[in-house]
Design a protein around this motif. Sequence first.
Motif, PDB file in Angstrom:
ATOM      1  N   GLU A   1      -0.114  11.289  -6.751  1.00 29.41           N
ATOM      2  CA  GLU A   1       0.727  12.392  -7.222  1.00 29.41           C
ATOM      3  C   GLU A   1       0.039  13.203  -8.315  1.00 29.41           C
ATOM      4  N   ASN A   2      -1.248  12.936  -8.527  1.00 28.18           N
ATOM      5  CA  ASN A   2      -2.054  13.668  -9.507  1.00 28.18           C
ATOM      6  C   ASN A   2      -1.459  13.590 -10.918  1.00 28.18           C
ATOM      7  N   ARG A   3      -1.021  12.386 -11.304  1.00 21.35           N
ATOM      8  CA  ARG A   3      -0.422  12.173 -12.626  1.00 21.35           C
ATOM      9  C   ARG A   3      -1.243  11.193 -13.460  1.00 21.35           C
ATOM     10  N   LEU A   4      -2.526  11.127 -13.226  1.00 22.53           N
ATOM     11  CA  LEU A   4      -3.375  10.167 -13.918  1.00 22.53           C
ATOM     12  C   LEU A   4      -3.277  10.313 -15.433  1.00 22.53           C
ATOM     13  N   SER A   5      -3.363  11.526 -15.931  1.00 27.90           N
ATOM     14  CA  SER A   5      -3.354  11.727 -17.383  1.00 27.90           C
ATOM     15  C   SER A   5      -2.036  11.289 -18.019  1.00 27.90           C
ATOM     16  N   GLN A   6      -0.973  11.213 -17.239  1.00 21.90           N
ATOM     17  CA  GLN A   6       0.326  10.794 -17.774  1.00 21.90           C
ATOM     18  C   GLN A   6       0.433   9.282 -17.936  1.00 21.90           C
ATOM     19  N   ILE A   7      -0.364   8.524 -17.188  1.00 20.03           N
ATOM     20  CA  ILE A   7      -0.236   7.066 -17.264  1.00 20.03           C
ATOM     21  C   ILE A   7      -1.332   6.406 -18.091  1.00 20.03           C
ATOM     22  N   LEU A   8      -2.373   7.166 -18.438  1.00 13.60           N
ATOM     23  CA  LEU A   8      -3.457   6.586 -19.218  1.00 13.60           C
ATOM     24  C   LEU A   8      -3.065   6.456 -20.684  1.00 13.60           C
TER      25      LEU A   8
ATOM     26  N   GLU B   1     -10.799   6.480  -9.698  1.00 10.06           N
ATOM     27  CA  GLU B   1     -11.095   6.334  -8.265  1.00 10.06           C
ATOM     28  C   GLU B   1     -11.754   4.984  -7.991  1.00 10.06           C
ATOM     29  N   LEU B   2     -12.617   4.564  -8.897  1.00 12.25           N
ATOM     30  CA  LEU B   2     -13.257   3.257  -8.764  1.00 12.25           C
ATOM     31  C   LEU B   2     -12.212   2.145  -8.873  1.00 12.25           C
ATOM     32  N   VAL B   3     -11.317   2.268  -9.831  1.00  8.85           N
ATOM     33  CA  VAL B   3     -10.234   1.287  -9.989  1.00  8.85           C
ATOM     34  C   VAL B   3      -9.382   1.245  -8.724  1.00  8.85           C
ATOM     35  N   LYS B   4      -9.074   2.406  -8.202  1.00 12.10           N
ATOM     36  CA  LYS B   4      -8.263   2.487  -6.977  1.00 12.10           C
ATOM     37  C   LYS B   4      -8.946   1.749  -5.825  1.00 12.10           C
TER      38      LYS B   4
ATOM     39  N   PRO C   1     -20.965   8.040   2.522  1.00  8.42           N
ATOM     40  CA  PRO C   1     -19.709   8.107   3.273  1.00  8.42           C
ATOM     41  C   PRO C   1     -18.516   8.095   2.327  1.00  8.42           C
ATOM     42  N   SER C   2     -17.540   8.888   2.641  1.00 13.77           N
ATOM     43  CA  SER C   2     -16.356   8.968   1.796  1.00 13.77           C
ATOM     44  C   SER C   2     -15.527   7.703   1.928  1.00 13.77           C
ATOM     45  N   GLU C   3     -14.579   7.555   1.020  1.00 12.87           N
ATOM     46  CA  GLU C   3     -13.689   6.394   1.049  1.00 12.87           C
ATOM     47  C   GLU C   3     -12.932   6.346   2.368  1.00 12.87           C
ATOM     48  N   GLU C   4     -12.521   7.520   2.867  1.00 16.95           N
ATOM     49  CA  GLU C   4     -11.776   7.559   4.118  1.00 16.95           C
ATOM     50  C   GLU C   4     -12.624   7.042   5.276  1.00 16.95           C
ATOM     51  N   ALA C   5     -13.919   7.313   5.240  1.00 16.24           N
ATOM     52  CA  ALA C   5     -14.795   6.865   6.313  1.00 16.24           C
ATOM     53  C   ALA C   5     -14.965   5.354   6.295  1.00 16.24           C
ATOM     54  N   ARG C   6     -14.778   4.730   5.111  1.00 17.85           N
ATOM     55  CA  ARG C   6     -14.942   3.291   4.996  1.00 17.85           C
ATOM     56  C   ARG C   6     -13.678   2.528   5.375  1.00 17.85           C
ATOM     57  N   VAL C   7     -12.555   3.204   5.441  1.00 19.48           N
ATOM     58  CA  VAL C   7     -11.284   2.529   5.671  1.00 19.48           C
ATOM     59  C   VAL C   7     -11.186   2.062   7.112  1.00 19.48           C
ATOM     60  N   ASP C   8     -10.738   0.855   7.288  1.00 16.72           N
ATOM     61  CA  ASP C   8     -10.553   0.252   8.601  1.00 16.72           C
ATOM     62  C   ASP C   8      -9.541   1.063   9.402  1.00 16.72           C
ATOM     63  N   SER C   9      -9.725   1.126  10.702  1.00 13.27           N
ATOM     64  CA  SER C   9      -8.826   1.918  11.542  1.00 13.27           C
ATOM     65  C   SER C   9      -7.415   1.346  11.587  1.00 13.27           C
ATOM     66  N   HIS C  10      -7.229   0.096  11.147  1.00  9.00           N
ATOM     67  CA  HIS C  10      -5.897  -0.505  11.139  1.00  9.00           C
ATOM     68  C   HIS C  10      -5.118  -0.171   9.873  1.00  9.00           C
ATOM     69  N   THR C  11      -5.753   0.451   8.922  1.00  6.98           N
ATOM     70  CA  THR C  11      -5.111   0.770   7.663  1.00  6.98           C
ATOM     71  C   THR C  11      -4.353   2.075   7.796  1.00  6.98           C
ATOM     72  N   GLU C  12      -3.100   2.056   7.394  1.00  5.82           N
ATOM     73  CA  GLU C  12      -2.306   3.272   7.429  1.00  5.82           C
ATOM     74  C   GLU C  12      -2.376   3.943   6.073  1.00  5.82           C
ATOM     75  N   PRO C  13      -2.746   5.222   6.022  1.00  6.93           N
ATOM     76  CA  PRO C  13      -2.783   5.900   4.733  1.00  6.93           C
ATOM     77  C   PRO C  13      -1.368   6.098   4.202  1.00  6.93           C
ATOM     78  N   LEU C  14      -1.247   6.090   2.895  1.00  3.58           N
ATOM     79  CA  LEU C  14       0.044   6.324   2.275  1.00  3.58           C
ATOM     80  C   LEU C  14       0.232   7.819   2.108  1.00  3.58           C
ATOM     81  N   SER C  15       1.401   8.298   2.428  1.00  3.05           N
ATOM     82  CA  SER C  15       1.665   9.714   2.218  1.00  3.05           C
ATOM     83  C   SER C  15       2.267   9.895   0.838  1.00  3.05           C
ATOM     84  N   LEU C  16       2.233  11.106   0.350  1.00  5.51           N
ATOM     85  CA  LEU C  16       2.798  11.379  -0.962  1.00  5.51           C
ATOM     86  C   LEU C  16       4.300  11.151  -0.988  1.00  5.51           C
TER      87      LEU C  16
END
Length: 137
Positions: A28-35, A53-56, A100-115
């Motif tokens: 949700e692009n709220r990183l600065s609010q939780i740090l 991003e590394l933590v994620k 390769p981007s993070e998306e390229a590394r993700v297994d095909s069985h993983t469902e992305p989370l929507s906002l």
Amino acid sequence: MTGKEPFCPERSEAERYLAIYFIVSMKENRLSQILEPRVLREGTLEQLQAIAELVKRCLCLKSEERPTMKEVVTELERLRRYRNDPWVNQQSLEESESLPSEEARVDSHTEPLSLSTSVSEISQQYYSFQLQHDVSD
């Protein structure tokens, strides 16, 4: 980064599990609010975003999707060098962008989370996934 405990039953449902709250806040692009304020003063927003991003990536459920400790150390060292001399790592930054981007590394069985995914839905998915893998191991 946040200064919060990993689990706190006294916090609201949305903030109870720090890992989930962190991931949702990033989406949700709220990183600065939780740090923690001290952390916000220690680096640029670009550096903090890179660390977040590394933590994620470290919070990925599947071990294949998480970085190795060597990758974590390498990335943190790169960020530290960049902080000391932003011009030194311009080539390294360009090289890392070509990986390769993070998306390229993700297994095909993983469902992305929507906002629009709620925290409780994410929690349910997280624990369902854990139960499935704990039983099969």
